[in-house]
Design a protein around this motif. Structure first.
Motif, mmCIF file in Angstrom:
data_model
loop_
_atom_site.group_PDB
_atom_site.id
_atom_site.type_symbol
_atom_site.label_atom_id
_atom_site.label_comp_id
_atom_site.label_asym_id
_atom_site.label_seq_id
_atom_site.Cartn_x
_atom_site.Cartn_y
_atom_site.Cartn_z
ATOM 1 N N ASP A 281 15.697 33.534 -21.324
ATOM 2 C CA ASP A 281 15.588 33.632 -22.911
ATOM 3 C C ASP A 281 13.861 34.110 -23.167
ATOM 4 N N ARG A 282 13.845 35.523 -23.476
ATOM 5 C CA ARG A 282 12.542 36.100 -23.337
ATOM 6 C C ARG A 282 11.768 35.469 -24.633
ATOM 7 N N LEU B 138 9.214 39.474 -17.776
ATOM 8 C CA LEU B 138 10.283 38.828 -18.466
ATOM 9 C C LEU B 138 11.242 40.078 -18.953
ATOM 10 N N GLN B 139 10.500 41.146 -19.433
ATOM 11 C CA GLN B 139 11.137 42.153 -20.027
ATOM 12 C C GLN B 139 12.146 43.004 -18.905
ATOM 13 N N THR B 140 11.803 42.881 -17.663
ATOM 14 C CA THR B 140 12.295 43.500 -16.768
ATOM 15 C C THR B 140 13.401 42.714 -15.777
ATOM 16 N N LEU B 141 13.446 41.361 -16.029
ATOM 17 C CA LEU B 141 14.049 40.277 -15.440
ATOM 18 C C LEU B 141 15.726 40.558 -15.930
ATOM 19 N N GLU B 142 16.448 40.701 -14.807
ATOM 20 C CA GLU B 142 17.833 40.708 -15.112
ATOM 21 C C GLU B 142 18.774 39.630 -14.601
ATOM 22 N N VAL B 143 19.620 39.095 -15.587
ATOM 23 C CA VAL B 143 20.509 37.832 -14.933
ATOM 24 C C VAL B 143 21.406 38.406 -13.923
ATOM 25 N N GLU C 153 10.643 32.190 -23.442
ATOM 26 C CA GLU C 153 9.997 32.361 -22.048
ATOM 27 C C GLU C 153 10.519 31.368 -21.397
ATOM 28 N N ARG C 154 11.661 31.077 -21.159
ATOM 29 C CA ARG C 154 12.522 30.163 -20.304
ATOM 30 C C ARG C 154 13.530 30.835 -19.481
ATOM 31 N N ILE C 155 13.353 30.434 -18.138
ATOM 32 C CA ILE C 155 14.316 31.030 -17.140
ATOM 33 C C ILE C 155 15.153 29.936 -16.227
ATOM 34 N N ASP D 296 7.190 30.522 -14.047
ATOM 35 C CA ASP D 296 8.100 29.656 -13.400
ATOM 36 C C ASP D 296 9.415 29.665 -14.270
ATOM 37 N N GLY D 297 10.570 29.255 -13.400
ATOM 38 C CA GLY D 297 11.981 29.040 -13.833
ATOM 39 C C GLY D 297 12.251 27.660 -13.254
#
Length: 378
Positions: free
Chosen positions: A241-242, A178-183, A245-247, A207-208
């Motif tokens: 949404d870190r 989550l910390q490294t995930l980018e929009v 925890e929602r993607i 999961d997203g």
């Protein structure tokens, strides 16, 4: 009594003493040993080799193995010894520490989801994996990472969990991910489950959600019409949404747009079949390709004058339309239904309009008037 105190040089071992022995012979149901520093032999019954059931003694020990053993009985010709008792004493001390610290350790699964860790440890089916497992046959002989979740020495009860280890690893992996995930990132994923409002996709341990509106460029009635569980898909990250925890993900954003190169698919003059998607006061929007709608202006719906499109059309209706104009840059297509209708002849239309007017008050009909003129000519 500590192990160090027990392992002293004794001339006459007593019940409870811990001695060292060298395996001299392995029989099917017992093991012969020679006690070190004591001119006396000993026997280990097969039931005292392990905390688990043993079919053959050779499955546990071999000749020349050096073992720590507890004296359980003193007989004239030999000592009755237990390897299991020594292993259990050591195991309980070790397990109590592991239980307090939640230490992760490895052990090999024997039959029936049990492990030999000096004492018999049991892994309940619900604590094997984070997901449901139907058949545990393949787990026999497999080494698993475990933690102690329940310990009761009085009841000789040791409950272990591999699931807790897996979930802890997943939580740590999820946090890092989550910390490294980018929009805007485009990732490979696998559809995990479908709901009425969309599909949950695993993108690497987390999961997203692909909302139903983001599954396709065209309208989707239900997610199963577009994707299925287990399917590999490409997704684009819409939001992260870190804290919660929602993607939010999109499959639609990774697909070519329905208007891409529309000028090559639809040309002026083409006659197509489409479905009426929406009716508005100024016309009807008709879907002619998945995700591509064109406008039939109210003036292009019928050769007859109509007040509103609802007079002749309804949503969901299939109609034939003619393409009047294609504007790819503005994603606009003009359509006509009127041009596919046969236009009424001018004289017939004039005649109908004339009939619609009131007749003269004299009561004469058009036929009577023409008949009178013909009589005068005669």
């Amino acid at each position: 009594m500590t192990e160090e105190m027990n392992q002293i040089d004794v001339q006459v071992p007593e019940v409870g003493d811990v001695v060292k022995g060298i395996v001299t012979k392995v029989e099917d149901k017992h093991v012969d040993v020679e006690i070190i520093n004591v001119k006396q032999s000993g026997i280990i019954p097969i039931s005292e080799l392990s905390s688990l059931h043993v079919e053959k003694a050779s499955d546990v020990v071999n000749v020349d193995d050096e073992l720590d053993l507890k004296v359980t009985k003193v007989e004239d010709d030999a000592l009755i010894l237990s390897k299991r008792a020594v292993d259990a004493d050591r195991a309980w001390e070790d397990l109590e520490k592991k239980f307090e610290t939640k230490e992760v350790f490895e052990a090999e699964v024997k039959g029936g989801l049990v492990v030999d860790i000096g004492v018999r440890g049991f892994i309940p089916a619900s604590l094997v994996e984070a997901h449901f497992v139907e058949d545990f046959t393949d787990y026999k002989g497999k080494t698993l990472s475990l933690i102690v979740v329940e310990l009761d020495r009085d009841k000789n009860r040791v409950i272990l969990s591999h699931r807790a280890v897996v979930e802890k690893e997943q939580t740590a992996k999820k946090h890092d991910f989550l910390q490294t995930l980018e929009v805007g990132s485009v990732l490979e994923g696998k559809v995990q489950r479908l709901t009425d409002f969309g599909a949950f996709v695993d993108i690497g341990g987390i999961d997203g959600l692909v909302h139903i509106s983001q599954l396709s460029h065209s309208h989707v009635e239900k997610p199963s019409d577009v994707v299925e569980e287990g399917q590999d898909v490409k997704v684009k990250v819409l939001s992260v949404d870190r804290d919660n925890e929602r993607i939010s993900l999109s499959i639609k954003e990774t697909l070519p747009g329905p208007w891409s190169q529309i000028g090559e698919k639809v040309k002026q003059g083409d006659v197509l079949e489409g479905k009426v998607q929406r009716l508005v006061s100024f016309g009807a929007f008709v879907e002619i390709l998945p995700g591509v709608e064109g406008l039939v202006h109210i003036s292009q719906i019928s050769n007859k004058h109509i007040g509103t499109p609802h007079e002749v059309l309804e949503e969901g209706q299939t109609v034939k339309v003619k393409v009047l104009d294609v504007n790819e840059s503005e994603e606009r297509i003009s359509l006509s239904m009127r041009e596919l209708e046969e236009a009424p002849k001018a004289d017939q239309e004039d005649f109908r309009q004339y009939q619609a007017k009131e007749e003269p008050s004299t009561g004469f009909q058009l036929g009577d008037l023409i008949g009178d003129k013909l009589n005068k000519l005669k």
